[in-house]
Design a protein around this motif. Sequence first.
Motif, PDB file in Angstrom:
ATOM      1  N   MET A   1      -0.263 -11.548 -74.546  1.00 23.24           N
ATOM      2  CA  MET A   1      -0.570 -10.146 -74.290  1.00 23.24           C
ATOM      3  C   MET A   1      -0.808  -9.424 -75.612  1.00 23.24           C
ATOM      4  O   MET A   1      -0.140  -9.702 -76.605  1.00 23.24           O
ATOM      5  CB  MET A   1       0.598  -9.488 -73.554  1.00 23.24           C
ATOM      6  CG  MET A   1       0.422  -8.010 -73.260  1.00 23.24           C
ATOM      7  SD  MET A   1       1.997  -7.279 -72.759  1.00 23.24           S
ATOM      8  CE  MET A   1       2.825  -7.149 -74.349  1.00 23.24           C
TER       9      MET A   1
ATOM     10  N   ALA B   1      -1.088  -5.394 -76.814  1.00 21.68           N
ATOM     11  CA  ALA B   1      -0.962  -3.992 -76.426  1.00 21.68           C
ATOM     12  C   ALA B   1      -1.453  -3.104 -77.555  1.00 21.68           C
ATOM     13  O   ALA B   1      -1.283  -3.428 -78.735  1.00 21.68           O
ATOM     14  CB  ALA B   1       0.489  -3.661 -76.094  1.00 21.68           C
TER      15      ALA B   1
ATOM     16  N   TYR C   1      -3.910  -8.946 -70.942  1.00 27.33           N
ATOM     17  CA  TYR C   1      -2.903  -9.961 -70.622  1.00 27.33           C
ATOM     18  C   TYR C   1      -3.623 -11.202 -70.113  1.00 27.33           C
ATOM     19  O   TYR C   1      -4.480 -11.118 -69.226  1.00 27.33           O
ATOM     20  CB  TYR C   1      -1.937  -9.450 -69.557  1.00 27.33           C
ATOM     21  CG  TYR C   1      -0.894 -10.464 -69.149  1.00 27.33           C
ATOM     22  CD1 TYR C   1       0.252 -10.659 -69.917  1.00 27.33           C
ATOM     23  CD2 TYR C   1      -1.056 -11.242 -68.002  1.00 27.33           C
ATOM     24  CE1 TYR C   1       1.210 -11.593 -69.550  1.00 27.33           C
ATOM     25  CE2 TYR C   1      -0.110 -12.176 -67.626  1.00 27.33           C
ATOM     26  CZ  TYR C   1       1.021 -12.349 -68.403  1.00 27.33           C
ATOM     27  OH  TYR C   1       1.957 -13.281 -68.043  1.00 27.33           O
TER      28      TYR C   1
ATOM     29  N   TRP D   1       4.362  -2.738 -71.458  1.00 27.68           N
ATOM     30  CA  TRP D   1       3.657  -3.639 -72.380  1.00 27.68           C
ATOM     31  C   TRP D   1       3.810  -3.138 -73.813  1.00 27.68           C
ATOM     32  O   TRP D   1       4.077  -3.913 -74.735  1.00 27.68           O
ATOM     33  CB  TRP D   1       2.175  -3.709 -72.027  1.00 27.68           C
ATOM     34  CG  TRP D   1       1.836  -4.463 -70.787  1.00 27.68           C
ATOM     35  CD1 TRP D   1       2.693  -4.856 -69.790  1.00 27.68           C
ATOM     36  CD2 TRP D   1       0.532  -4.912 -70.388  1.00 27.68           C
ATOM     37  NE1 TRP D   1       2.008  -5.509 -68.801  1.00 27.68           N
ATOM     38  CE2 TRP D   1       0.687  -5.563 -69.136  1.00 27.68           C
ATOM     39  CE3 TRP D   1      -0.733  -4.824 -70.952  1.00 27.68           C
ATOM     40  CZ2 TRP D   1      -0.398  -6.125 -68.456  1.00 27.68           C
ATOM     41  CZ3 TRP D   1      -1.816  -5.377 -70.279  1.00 27.68           C
ATOM     42  CH2 TRP D   1      -1.642  -6.024 -69.045  1.00 27.68           C
TER      43      TRP D   1
END
Length: 277
Positions: free
Chosen positions: A168, A170, A177, A193
């Motif tokens: 992932m 962010a 993701y 996240w």
Amino acid sequence: MISLECDNLFSTWREQARWLLSHQIDPSHVSWGVAEVADLFATDEQYPAECGPFQARIPKALLELLESAACYHGEQRWSLLYEVLWRVSHGDRTAMMSGDKLGSELQRRIKQVQREAHHLHAFVRFIALPAEAGPELPEYVAWHEPAHDILKVASQHFVGRMGRHRWMIATPLDGVYYDGEQLMHRRQCPVEWQALAQNVEDPHSAMWLTYYSHIFNPARLNPKVMEGHLPSRFWKNLPEGKLIPGLISEARTGKQRDGQAKMIGARPGKRISSGHG
């Protein structure tokens, strides 16, 4: 003045631009902004919802350029694209070229977007979550702060690099993701996240910092070149970022003369036999 809002989506802007072109609405009569601003400058002129009679032949290459430039964050983000589209649709293809004032700005924005994608590939630092975190969480997470909207497209790079691992990325705006099979993009990055990516602890950070400080060569330091390849705005999100100002300071105060980091220079030397009895 017609003021429009496209929610920073190229697909929405493209439909709006097609409608504007079909009614032969000059770029000087159109602006794009947020919904609140759009209401302030709404036009009194009435236009039909359906497209008008004018049909333009738009080269595919132009659409690709416009879509790339649409990722750029800056003033006149969408208005500039429509101005380029208007000129090309009326036979002036120089608007696509760097030799033209408008085309030069278009090409500059595209280069900035491409460079920002390179920064994502170069400066993202994935951190492994503990094995006990469970299969519902990614195996690797990263926090990044891009200057332009490049995450959705540029993150495809990691699909091949990370194999079938779950990961992932962010950012303050959006997030991606990968579940091992499919890459999912969220235009609004979930708060959980962001919290996970910003607060995870890297168990190997001490080892990396030791390695980085030992390979840093002050004798070869050129701060301007370093800033060009590694902009200072990324330092705060890199493990080695907190070391860089101190290493640069040491280099400027004399370490460039001996070409050694402080810890290396303090080590005792090794006696080597001359070979003579």
